[in-house]
Write an enzyme that holds these catalytic residues in place. Structure first.
Site, short mmCIF file in Angstrom:
data_model
loop_
_atom_site.label_atom_id
_atom_site.label_comp_id
_atom_site.label_asym_id
_atom_site.label_seq_id
_atom_site.Cartn_x
_atom_site.Cartn_y
_atom_site.Cartn_z
N LYS A 1 -67.07 34.26 8.57
CA LYS A 1 -66.86 33.04 9.35
C LYS A 1 -66.87 31.83 8.44
CE LYS A 1 -68.92 34.88 13.59
NZ LYS A 1 -70.08 34.82 14.50
N SER B 1 -73.27 31.94 11.73
CA SER B 1 -74.27 32.96 12.07
C SER B 1 -73.61 34.08 12.85
CB SER B 1 -75.39 32.34 12.90
OG SER B 1 -74.89 31.90 14.15
N ASP B 2 -74.37 35.13 13.02
CA ASP B 2 -73.95 36.22 13.89
C ASP B 2 -75.18 36.96 14.37
OD1 ASP B 2 -71.17 37.31 14.71
OD2 ASP B 2 -72.46 39.07 14.55
N GLN B 3 -75.00 37.69 15.47
CA GLN B 3 -76.08 38.46 16.06
C GLN B 3 -75.53 39.74 16.65
OE1 GLN B 3 -77.73 37.35 19.98
NE2 GLN B 3 -79.74 37.52 19.04
#
Length: 169
Positions: free
Chosen positions: A33, A58-60
């Site tokens: 990203k 960010s990522d989750q």
């Protein structure tokens, strides 16, 4: 605090990026990203050299029963995810990457809270799946929504790590 924010979408195909370990997956997605957004802003709204500009990506994913759960692809998959949490536990694997666009320096870290769930009744599952907006997140359930809170028995941080990268040449 006086900060100005610009929100941008990276517009990447997240499902094209695969890693076996959830910690590696969320880190790779946050980095992808960041790279995509840096390419987008290169030229059109490049950072002012007199100001520090930070890019936060960010990522989750959720991990339940050893399986990585991203955003569900269907209502049925969302229903399956949520049923799997009932009377069990899951881990929300998060990675946040901060990039100084002036220097190229990055710092990132993981937060991996463990969520223990009470029994989640089928009626509730049907209601949130039919709503749609409650299931359009990693793991298929917005954990911060007030209607979900009564089903969370315990929430505790499992670990936190940090990674640093120097300026890119």
């Amino acid at each position: 605090m006086g900060y100005e924010f610009t929100v941008m979408s990276a517009d990447i195909d997240e499902r094209a990026i695969r890693k076996d370990k959830p910690e590696e997956l969320v880190k790779a997605l946050a980095e992808a990203k960041a790279e995509a957004i840096k390419l987008k802003i290169h030229g059109e709204c490049a950072p002012d050299g007199n100001q520090t500009t930070l890019l936060i990506t960010s990522d989750q994913v959720m991990v339940s029963k050893g399986t990585i759960r991203e955003r569900p692809r269907s209502a049925e998959e969302a229903r399956e995810f949520i049923k799997g949490y009932s009377d069990d536990r899951a881990f929300a694997v998060n990675f946040v990457l901060v990039t100084n666009l002036s220097t190229g320096t990055t710092k990132g870290g993981w937060d991996i809270p463990e969520i223990k769930f009470h029994h989640i009744p089928d009626e509730f599952i049907d209601r949130v799946v039919n709503q749609g907006d409650m299931t359009c997140v990693a793991g298929g359930l917005k954990l911060t929504h007030p209607s979900v809170l009564p089903f969370i028995k315990e929430l505790r941080s499992r670990s936190s790590k940090e990674t640093h990268k120097g300026a890119h040449s």
